[in-house]
Write an enzyme that holds these catalytic residues in place. Structure first.
Site, PDB file in Angstrom:
ATOM      1  N   SER A  37       0.819  -1.212   0.000  1.00  0.00           N
ATOM      2  CA  SER A  37       0.000   0.000   0.000  1.00  0.00           C
ATOM      3  C   SER A  37       0.849   1.257   0.000  1.00  0.00           C
ATOM      4  O   SER A  37       0.324   2.335  -0.200  1.00  0.00           O
ATOM      5  CB  SER A  37      -0.971   0.020   1.187  1.00  0.00           C
ATOM      6  OG  SER A  37      -0.468  -0.640   2.294  1.00  0.00           O
TER       7      SER A  37
ATOM      8  N   HIS B 193      -2.324  -2.759  -6.532  1.00  0.00           N
ATOM      9  CA  HIS B 193      -2.821  -2.361  -5.208  1.00  0.00           C
ATOM     10  C   HIS B 193      -4.341  -2.509  -5.146  1.00  0.00           C
ATOM     11  O   HIS B 193      -5.082  -1.661  -5.635  1.00  0.00           O
ATOM     12  CB  HIS B 193      -2.384  -0.914  -4.925  1.00  0.00           C
ATOM     13  CG  HIS B 193      -2.770  -0.405  -3.573  1.00  0.00           C
ATOM     14  ND1 HIS B 193      -3.038   0.913  -3.317  1.00  0.00           N
ATOM     15  CD2 HIS B 193      -2.940  -1.058  -2.394  1.00  0.00           C
ATOM     16  CE1 HIS B 193      -3.346   1.062  -2.047  1.00  0.00           C
ATOM     17  NE2 HIS B 193      -3.308  -0.125  -1.470  1.00  0.00           N
TER      18      HIS B 193
ATOM     19  N   GLU C 238      -5.231  -0.058  -8.157  1.00  0.00           N
ATOM     20  CA  GLU C 238      -4.210   0.876  -8.647  1.00  0.00           C
ATOM     21  C   GLU C 238      -3.096   0.020  -9.240  1.00  0.00           C
ATOM     22  O   GLU C 238      -2.571  -0.862  -8.542  1.00  0.00           O
ATOM     23  CB  GLU C 238      -3.617   1.699  -7.500  1.00  0.00           C
ATOM     24  CG  GLU C 238      -4.485   2.822  -6.983  1.00  0.00           C
ATOM     25  CD  GLU C 238      -3.734   3.698  -5.970  1.00  0.00           C
ATOM     26  OE1 GLU C 238      -3.661   4.909  -6.188  1.00  0.00           O
ATOM     27  OE2 GLU C 238      -3.227   3.170  -4.961  1.00  0.00           O
TER      28      GLU C 238
ATOM     29  N   ASN D  34      -3.659   6.414  -1.139  1.00  0.00           N
ATOM     30  CA  ASN D  34      -3.231   6.763   0.218  1.00  0.00           C
ATOM     31  C   ASN D  34      -2.629   8.158   0.321  1.00  0.00           C
ATOM     32  O   ASN D  34      -2.614   8.748   1.396  1.00  0.00           O
ATOM     33  CB  ASN D  34      -2.251   5.710   0.748  1.00  0.00           C
ATOM     34  CG  ASN D  34      -3.009   4.474   1.200  1.00  0.00           C
ATOM     35  OD1 ASN D  34      -4.092   4.579   1.773  1.00  0.00           O
ATOM     36  ND2 ASN D  34      -2.469   3.301   0.924  1.00  0.00           N
TER      37      ASN D  34
HETATM   38  P1  NAI Z   1      -2.146  -9.624   7.102  1.00  0.00           P
HETATM   39  O1  NAI Z   1      -1.310  -9.438   8.311  1.00  0.00           O
HETATM   40  O2  NAI Z   1      -3.607  -9.851   7.238  1.00  0.00           O
HETATM   41  O3  NAI Z   1      -1.557 -10.859   6.236  1.00  0.00           O
HETATM   42  C1  NAI Z   1      -0.199 -11.020   5.929  1.00  0.00           C
HETATM   43  C2  NAI Z   1       0.076 -12.524   5.764  1.00  0.00           C
HETATM   44  O4  NAI Z   1       1.364 -12.683   5.184  1.00  0.00           O
HETATM   45  C3  NAI Z   1       0.071 -13.300   7.089  1.00  0.00           C
HETATM   46  O5  NAI Z   1      -0.816 -14.400   6.983  1.00  0.00           O
HETATM   47  C4  NAI Z   1       1.528 -13.756   7.233  1.00  0.00           C
HETATM   48  O6  NAI Z   1       1.640 -15.037   7.849  1.00  0.00           O
HETATM   49  C5  NAI Z   1       1.991 -13.806   5.779  1.00  0.00           C
HETATM   50  N1  NAI Z   1       3.423 -13.665   5.597  1.00  0.00           N
HETATM   51  C6  NAI Z   1       4.277 -12.843   6.233  1.00  0.00           C
HETATM   52  N2  NAI Z   1       5.525 -13.002   5.764  1.00  0.00           N
HETATM   53  C7  NAI Z   1       5.473 -13.956   4.800  1.00  0.00           C
HETATM   54  C8  NAI Z   1       6.441 -14.589   3.964  1.00  0.00           C
HETATM   55  N3  NAI Z   1       7.726 -14.250   4.026  1.00  0.00           N
HETATM   56  N4  NAI Z   1       6.020 -15.548   3.091  1.00  0.00           N
HETATM   57  C9  NAI Z   1       4.718 -15.912   3.041  1.00  0.00           C
HETATM   58  N5  NAI Z   1       3.751 -15.345   3.823  1.00  0.00           N
HETATM   59  C10 NAI Z   1       4.136 -14.400   4.690  1.00  0.00           C
HETATM   60  O7  NAI Z   1      -1.852  -8.339   6.178  1.00  0.00           O
HETATM   61  P2  NAI Z   1      -2.776  -7.666   5.061  1.00  0.00           P
HETATM   62  O8  NAI Z   1      -3.609  -6.611   5.681  1.00  0.00           O
HETATM   63  O9  NAI Z   1      -3.411  -8.730   4.246  1.00  0.00           O
HETATM   64  O10 NAI Z   1      -1.697  -6.886   4.173  1.00  0.00           O
HETATM   65  C11 NAI Z   1      -0.871  -7.544   3.246  1.00  0.00           C
HETATM   66  C12 NAI Z   1      -0.258  -6.543   2.269  1.00  0.00           C
HETATM   67  O11 NAI Z   1      -1.314  -5.849   1.593  1.00  0.00           O
HETATM   68  C13 NAI Z   1       0.620  -5.456   2.910  1.00  0.00           C
HETATM   69  O12 NAI Z   1       1.680  -5.156   2.047  1.00  0.00           O
HETATM   70  C14 NAI Z   1      -0.339  -4.282   3.032  1.00  0.00           C
HETATM   71  O13 NAI Z   1       0.283  -3.036   3.064  1.00  0.00           O
HETATM   72  C15 NAI Z   1      -1.166  -4.452   1.754  1.00  0.00           C
HETATM   73  N6  NAI Z   1      -2.480  -3.821   1.768  1.00  0.00           N
HETATM   74  C16 NAI Z   1      -3.275  -3.890   2.891  1.00  0.00           C
HETATM   75  C17 NAI Z   1      -4.534  -3.305   2.891  1.00  0.00           C
HETATM   76  C18 NAI Z   1      -5.417  -3.381   4.097  1.00  0.00           C
HETATM   77  O14 NAI Z   1      -6.437  -2.656   4.167  1.00  0.00           O
HETATM   78  N7  NAI Z   1      -5.133  -4.231   5.066  1.00  0.00           N
HETATM   79  C19 NAI Z   1      -5.053  -2.588   1.705  1.00  0.00           C
HETATM   80  C20 NAI Z   1      -4.175  -2.655   0.563  1.00  0.00           C
HETATM   81  C21 NAI Z   1      -2.925  -3.219   0.618  1.00  0.00           C
END
Ligand code: NAI
Length: 283
Positions: free
Chosen positions: A119, A140, A152, A190
């Site tokens: 993000s 994104h 995006e 953002n």
């Molecule tokens: P989350 O914490 O819900 O999920 C992340 C997952 O990645 C976890 O299940 C974790 O175990 C896994 N993980 C961590 N390191 C890893 C690795 N080396 N290999 C494989 N899996 C791994 O996080 P979320 O909210 O889903 O965010 C994920 C990405 O999406 C981030 O980059 C965030 O900035 C982006 N994002 C988030 C938004 C939101 O509203 N939460 C919106 C748009 C983008």
């Protein structure tokens, strides 16, 4: 550049949503997470969403089964050896993303496109961990992925037109609307959203109005579905602070300085809905 086999990395909030929409659109999906429990939670969430779609008459039981059958589990990045596109949605941390992209570059087929759902982190810097920066791009998605229409698409410095076009076509196949964005801090979404939220927090800090009234003004006055303080609680105050810091560092402009009240809440561990308390309390 035909895309059929996709790997989604990270089975959290975003990754599971991305895997779901890809499977519903007919792509084969490997859903990867480093933790087995995270994969299981992710697939349980997808199953629940699809079942709700069946109940509401949006899809048949057969379509649900077909979509679920297209998703396979992966606990090892080596599984990227036969995919056409990877969409990385692991944690928002440059070191983690660098390490993932370095491995993917070694493992994924030469033609494969490596996309990130970051993000706020620079696509160009993520691409620099690979020997194929021309094939690295930002995709994104918005949260919750199955509901929100926008994606995006962010070009890194070296991303080719061919790669951009392939990802744009793929996005349309997911029934989403792509918007082309250059690689600048916060991209578009953002860069505009977070300063608004930060300003709402300054407004609260200065005692201009109560939190409820600030949210009411933006809901009734601007037709926003949710007020900025409530939205901040849903996004997570730590995430809001992190993105404001990226904007502040990236542009070097004091207009992006994070509100001291936001910092105080984050230091207190009041991170919003996920911790039960942010600007509002959640039981
Ligand atoms: P989350 O914490 O819900 O999920 C992340 C997952 O990645 C976890 O299940 C974790 O175990 C896994 N993980 C961590 N390191 C890893 C690795 N080396 N290999 C494989 N899996 C791994 O996080 P979320 O909210 O889903 O965010 C994920 C990405 O999406 C981030 O980059 C965030 O900035 C982006 N994002 C988030 C938004 C939101 O509203 N939460 C919106 C748009 C983008």
């Amino acid at each position: 550049m035909a895309i059929q086999n996709v790997m989604v990395i990270g089975a959290g909030q975003m990754g599971s949503g991305i895997a779901q929409v890809c499977a519903q659109a007919g792509f084969n999906v490997k859903l990867n997470d480093m933790k087995k429990e995270a994969y299981e939670r992710g697939i349980a969430g997808i199953t629940k969403n699809l079942s709700r779609n069946v109940e509401k008459g949006r899809m048949t039981e057969e379509e649900k089964t077909e979509a679920l059958n297209r998703i396979t589990s992966s606990l090892d990045l080596q599984d990227a050896h036969d995919v056409d596109l990877v969409i990385e949605a692991a944690v928002e941390n440059m070191e983690v993303k660098h390490s993932i992209f370095k491995t993917l570059d070694e493992v994924a087929p030469k033609h494969a496109i490596l996309a990130t759902n970051t993000s706020s982190l620079p696509i160009t810097e993520i691409a620099a961990a690979t020997n194929r920066p021309a094939q690295v791009i930002g995709m994104h998605f918005m949260n919750p992925v199955p509901v929100m229409k926008l994606v995006e698409i962010i070009r890194g410095l070296a991303t080719t037109d061919e790669v951009y076009k392939a990802v744009e076509d793929m996005t349309v196949k997911l029934s989403k609307t792509p918007v082309e964005v250059e690689d600048f801090p916060g991209f578009v979404a953002n860069r505009i959203l977070m300063p608004m939220i930060n300003e709402a927090i300054f407004t609260l800090q200065e005692g201009v109005a109560s939190k409820e009234d600030i949210d009411e003004v933006m809901k009734l006055g601007m037709n926003h579905p949710m007020g900025p303080l409530q939205l901040a609680d849903f996004i997570g105050l730590d995430t809001c602070l992190y993105i404001m810091e990226i904007l502040h560092d990236g542009f070097g402009d004091s207009k992006y300085r994070p509100s001291p009240l936001l910092r105080k809440y984050v230091k207190a561990g009041w991170l919003g809905k996920k911790t039960g308390r942010g600007f509002y309390e959640y039981s």
